[in-house]
Design an enzyme around this catalytic site. Structure first.
Site, PDB file in Angstrom:
ATOM      1  CG  ASN A  51      -1.889  -1.195   1.228  1.00 43.29           C
ATOM      2  OD1 ASN A  51      -2.379  -1.395  -0.017  1.00 43.29           O
ATOM      3  ND2 ASN A  51      -2.231  -1.690   2.462  1.00 43.29           N
ATOM      4  CG  HIS A 104       4.353  -2.166   5.265  1.00 43.29           C
ATOM      5  ND1 HIS A 104       4.341  -0.942   5.524  1.00 43.29           N
ATOM      6  CD2 HIS A 104       2.994  -2.413   5.216  1.00 43.29           C
ATOM      7  CE1 HIS A 104       3.222  -0.250   5.787  1.00 43.29           C
ATOM      8  NE2 HIS A 104       2.327  -1.355   5.531  1.00 43.29           N
TER       9      HIS A 104
HETATM   10  P1  5GP Z   1      -0.759  -0.448   5.700  1.00 42.03           P
HETATM   11  O1  5GP Z   1      -2.148  -0.251   5.859  1.00 42.03           O
HETATM   12  O2  5GP Z   1       0.403   0.486   6.165  1.00 42.03           O
HETATM   13  O3  5GP Z   1      -0.280  -1.097   4.409  1.00 42.03           O
HETATM   14  O4  5GP Z   1      -0.453  -1.918   6.543  1.00 42.03           O
HETATM   15  C1  5GP Z   1      -0.012  -1.454   8.127  1.00 42.03           C
HETATM   16  C2  5GP Z   1      -0.150  -3.057   8.673  1.00 42.03           C
HETATM   17  O5  5GP Z   1       0.407  -2.907   9.965  1.00 42.03           O
HETATM   18  C3  5GP Z   1      -1.461  -3.388   9.219  1.00 42.03           C
HETATM   19  O6  5GP Z   1      -1.846  -4.729   8.564  1.00 42.03           O
HETATM   20  C4  5GP Z   1      -1.654  -3.604  10.534  1.00 42.03           C
HETATM   21  O7  5GP Z   1      -2.520  -4.714  10.950  1.00 42.03           O
HETATM   22  C5  5GP Z   1      -0.183  -3.490  10.888  1.00 42.03           C
HETATM   23  N1  5GP Z   1       0.153  -3.106  12.093  1.00 42.03           N
HETATM   24  C6  5GP Z   1      -0.159  -1.893  12.633  1.00 42.03           C
HETATM   25  N2  5GP Z   1       0.410  -1.791  13.811  1.00 42.03           N
HETATM   26  C7  5GP Z   1       1.068  -3.173  14.106  1.00 42.03           C
HETATM   27  C8  5GP Z   1       2.035  -3.468  15.239  1.00 42.03           C
HETATM   28  O8  5GP Z   1       2.241  -2.942  16.259  1.00 42.03           O
HETATM   29  N3  5GP Z   1       2.610  -4.773  15.153  1.00 42.03           N
HETATM   30  C9  5GP Z   1       2.268  -5.459  14.082  1.00 42.03           C
HETATM   31  N4  5GP Z   1       2.885  -6.875  13.897  1.00 42.03           N
HETATM   32  N5  5GP Z   1       1.492  -5.088  13.089  1.00 42.03           N
HETATM   33  C10 5GP Z   1       1.073  -3.918  13.240  1.00 42.03           C
END
Ligand code: 5GP
Length: 119
Positions: A91, A104
Site C-alpha cells: 500500500n 512494508h
Molecule cells: P498498511 O495499511 O500501512 O499497508 O498496513 C499496516 C499493517 O500494519 C496493518 O495490516 C496492521 O495490522 C499492521 N500493524 C499496525 N501496527 C502493528 C503493530 O504494532 N504490530 C504488528 N505486528 N503489525 C501492526
C-alpha cells in the site's frame, strides 16, 4: 514526506515494541501482522528508513532492493505458501491505504484470496 522515526515499525526495529518475528537478516525484518487478514499475513520491512515503496525504489541501494525481494520469496517458501500461492501487497500513500509510514510488503496466503482486494 520525510521519515517519521517514531512510526510503529521504527519502534519495532529498535526493539521498543515487540513483534512476532518470522525472519531476520542484516537488511530485513519480517513479522506477523497484528491484525491478520488471512491465515498467513506477514509484513516484510527493510531495516533502512524508507517511508514508502516509492521512497525505497528511489533511494535504497540495489543490494537493499534485491535483498528485500529475495527475502519475500524465501519467507513465502518458509511459510509454506509459495505453493499453492500467495499475494504481496504494498500500500502506498493515502489513496493506497498505507497506514504505517515505513515501507512494508504484506505477504498474505493460506486460503484462496480471490481476484482482488474488497473495497
Ligand atoms: P498498511 O495499511 O500501512 O499497508 O498496513 C499496516 C499493517 O500494519 C496493518 O495490516 C496492521 O495490522 C499492521 N500493524 C499496525 N501496527 C502493528 C503493530 O504494532 N504490530 C504488528 N505486528 N503489525 C501492526
Amino acid at each position: 514526506m520525510s521519515y517519521d522515526k517514531d512510526n510503529i515499525f521504527a519502534k519495532i526495529l529498535r526493539g521498543e515494541i515487540p513483534c512476532d518475528k518470522v525472519y531476520e537478516d542484516d537488511q530485513i525484518l519480517a513479522f506477523n501482522d497484528i491484525g491478520p487478514q488471512a491465515p498467513v499475513h506477514v509484513l516484510v520491512i527493510p531495516k533502512g528508513a524508507y517511508v514508502s515503496q516509492d521512497d525505497f525504489n528511489a533511494n535504497a541501494s540495489d543490494a537493499e532492493i534485491a535483498g528485500l525481494w529475495r527475502a519475500v520469496s524465501k519467507i513465502a517458501g518458509e511459510l509454506g505458501v509459495a505453493e499453492p500461492g500467495y499475494r504481496t501487497i504494498q500500500n502506498t500513500g493515502s489513496d493506497g491505504g498505507q497506514e504505517v509510514p515505513h515501507f512494508h510488503v504484506h505477504i498474505c496466503g493460506g486460503r484462496k484470496l480471490g481476484r482482488m482486494i474488497a473495497p
